[in-house]
Design an enzyme around this catalytic site. Structure first.
Site, PDB file in Angstrom:
ATOM      1  N   LYS A 175       0.850  -1.187   0.000  1.00  0.00           N
ATOM      2  CA  LYS A 175       0.000   0.000   0.000  1.00  0.00           C
ATOM      3  C   LYS A 175       0.890   1.243   0.000  1.00  0.00           C
ATOM      4  O   LYS A 175       1.460   1.606   1.018  1.00  0.00           O
ATOM      5  CB  LYS A 175      -0.923   0.041   1.217  1.00  0.00           C
ATOM      6  N   GLU A 250      10.062   1.299  10.413  1.00  0.00           N
ATOM      7  CA  GLU A 250      11.116   2.276  10.180  1.00  0.00           C
ATOM      8  C   GLU A 250      10.475   3.634  10.336  1.00  0.00           C
ATOM      9  O   GLU A 250       9.689   4.070   9.484  1.00  0.00           O
ATOM     10  CB  GLU A 250      11.720   2.079   8.783  1.00  0.00           C
ATOM     11  N   CYS A 284      13.652  10.693   6.550  1.00  0.00           N
ATOM     12  CA  CYS A 284      13.638  10.268   7.955  1.00  0.00           C
ATOM     13  C   CYS A 284      15.011  10.370   8.597  1.00  0.00           C
ATOM     14  O   CYS A 284      15.129  10.630   9.796  1.00  0.00           O
ATOM     15  CB  CYS A 284      13.101   8.843   8.067  1.00  0.00           C
ATOM     16  N   GLU A 385      10.443  15.927  15.156  1.00  0.00           N
ATOM     17  CA  GLU A 385      10.756  15.782  13.741  1.00  0.00           C
ATOM     18  C   GLU A 385       9.865  16.713  12.928  1.00  0.00           C
ATOM     19  O   GLU A 385       8.634  16.622  12.973  1.00  0.00           O
ATOM     20  CB  GLU A 385      10.554  14.335  13.296  1.00  0.00           C
TER      21      GLU A 385
END
Length: 492
Positions: A175, A250, A284, A385
């Site tokens: 997906k 992750e 990331c 983040e």
């Protein structure tokens, strides 16, 4: 306008509820396509197809060389169509074309790496105390794997998930992000052309809720792999607990890039910029925290600000563009809100800090390369983040202070150190609590090496042999070489 479809059990099919979603170019927010918008029932159909292909089809019993042949063929097709893949990712994601071109090359290389690994030794034999027993282990596929990927590397993340899973003999349901389906659909066209049996690789388009949630929660899915944010990662872990499926996550990062005064100045300057502004900061592992030795700051920071103002921001398809747009207006608003919070909390804006609203860029989601200094230790921009082109600068006096500040984060995905002192580089890098680290560079990645983080940056590893093993179960086999009674029961 042609609608992008799901690929389930070897067939291209629309979502059962008939809904569609616009696909947009973030450089100008123009609609470039329509994609079918899957619901829970579409995800269930994909699971059924993958389940049947694994349990009753030939794939679960296929040999390593069989799988390798198809993966090599797929790698060749990806390489042959690399230019098209690069254009699709630039159009759909916004990243500069040269970045997308590198992604396409890496994708072909990833398929080739796992094709080569599929036939390599994958078990062990043991010399045990009983000479009449042969003890060994083998690795077997886990089964049906749900794989959910983000929008920042649309092609590459799909390949990172699919290549090891298929090499190990699993069946998959991929997906992609609902915002970036173009390259995934093209990839599945090549999967068909490479001769993969129906149901082995399935594609569902649409949002994480409900389609992604169904993959995570289903008792018929044996593993879930996710790349994305921590909030969604926690939801996936909770949903996956129902049948205790295998989980690989992750997640995010707030990674330190440490520059000592003895570093190569020009290389460190470029490394600080590349660490955060490559991929618009939507990476990331971005080096979003710059830790700068204080004695270097007066020389380094003015040069950094001047260089950031010279970064060529623009449409990724334009030659010379060095930084593209953010993925969506909503994400741009989030990044701008973080910039405002940094100002409100007392940080000093060294450069940038605004949306670009001049000329044709005003139609897109462009934010200036932004650098903050004098950041309070509890500021959100230092702790959270941002996932955008925003760099926060801290200074340090000693090696010990640099290490302490670098590790002062809930994350542990990546980190780097720039220094000409080889012993110092080893000392510092070994003390960073991070899974991916660099010395005198930032961002190089390799299909052969593991990818993943410490702490709240995730669970497990992708890529390399570690990524392959994450899609296998280990079975112990004991063979009696001298069959007969063990004489445990006297009256037998």
């Amino acid at each position: 306008m042609k609608t992008l479809l799901n690929h389930i059990n070897g067939q291209w099919v629309a979502a059962k509820r008939g809904a569609t979603r616009e696909v947009v170019n973030p450089a100008n927010n123009e609609v470039i396509g329509l994609a079918t918008d899957s619901g829970a029932d579409d995800a269930e159909d994909a699971i059924s197809a993958a389940r049947a292909a694994f349990d009753q089809g030939p794939w679960g019993q296929s040999t390593g060389p069989d799988r390798a042949a198809k993966l090599f063929a797929l790698a060749d097709l990806v390489e042959k169509n690399a230019e098209e893949f690069a254009r699709l990712d630039t159009l759909n994601n916004g990243k500069p074309l040269r970045e997308a071109t590198c992604d396409a090359a890496d994708a072909a290389g990833c398929f080739r790496y796992y094709a080569g690994l599929a036939g390599k030794p994958q078990g062990q034999t043991y010399s045990v105390a009983d000479p009449n027993m042969a003890c060994m282990t083998v690795r077997e596929p886990i089964g049906v794997c749900g794989q959910i990927i983000p929008w920042n590397y649309p092609l590459l993340m799909a390949v990172w998930k699919l290549a090891p899973a298929l090499a190990a003999g699993n069946t998959c349901i991929l997906k992609p992000s609902e915002m970036t389906p173009l390259s995934a659909v093209r990839l599945f066209e090549l999967i068909v052309a490479a001769g993969f049996p129906p149901g082995v690789a399935n594609l569902i388009l649409g949002p994480g809720d409900p389609a992604g949630h169904v993959l995570a929660a289903s008792d018929r899915v044996d593993k879930i792999a996710f790349t994305g944010g921590g909030v969604t990662g926690r939801k996936i872990m909770t949903a996956a607990a129902g049948n205790l499926k295998k989980v690989t996550l992750e997640l995010g990062g707030k990674s330190p890039n440490i520059i000592f005064a003895d570093a190569d100045f020009e290389a460190a300057l470029e490394g600080a910029m590349f660490g955060i502004f490559a991929g618009q900061g939507e990476v990331c592992s971005a080096g979003s925290r710059l830790l700068l030795e204080r004695s270097l700051a007066d020389k380094f920071l003015p040069r950094l600000a001047a260089a950031c103002r010279q970064i060529a921001v623009g449409d990724g398809s334009d030659e010379g563009t060095e930084m593209g747009p953010l993925i969506s207006p909503a994400h741009m608003a989030k990044v701008l809100a973080y910039i405002k919070s940094g100002l409100d909390e007392g940080a000093t804006l060294l450069c940038g800090g605004h949306r670009i609203e001049n000329g044709p860029l005003a139609r897109g989601n462009f934010v200036e390369p932004t650098v903050f200094t004098d950041v309070p230790p509890d500021a959100r921009i230092l702790k959270e983040e941002i996932f955008g082109p925003v760099l926060v600068v801290e200074t340090f006096e000693t090696e010990e202070e640099a290490i302490r500040k670098a590790n002062d984060t809930i994350y542990g995905l990546a980190g780097a150190v720039y220094t000409s002192d080889g012993a110092r580089a080893q000392r510092v890098i070994r003390q960073l609590r991070a899974g991916i680290t660099w010395v005198n560079c930032y961002h190089p990645t390799f299909n052969e090496a593991p990818w993943g983080g410490y702490k709240q940056s995730g669970i497990g590893r992708e890529l390399g042999t570690y990524g392959y093993e994450a899609y296998t179960e280990v079975k112990q086999i004991n063979i009696n070489l001298a069959p007969g009674r063990v004489n445990w029961f006297k009256n037998l």
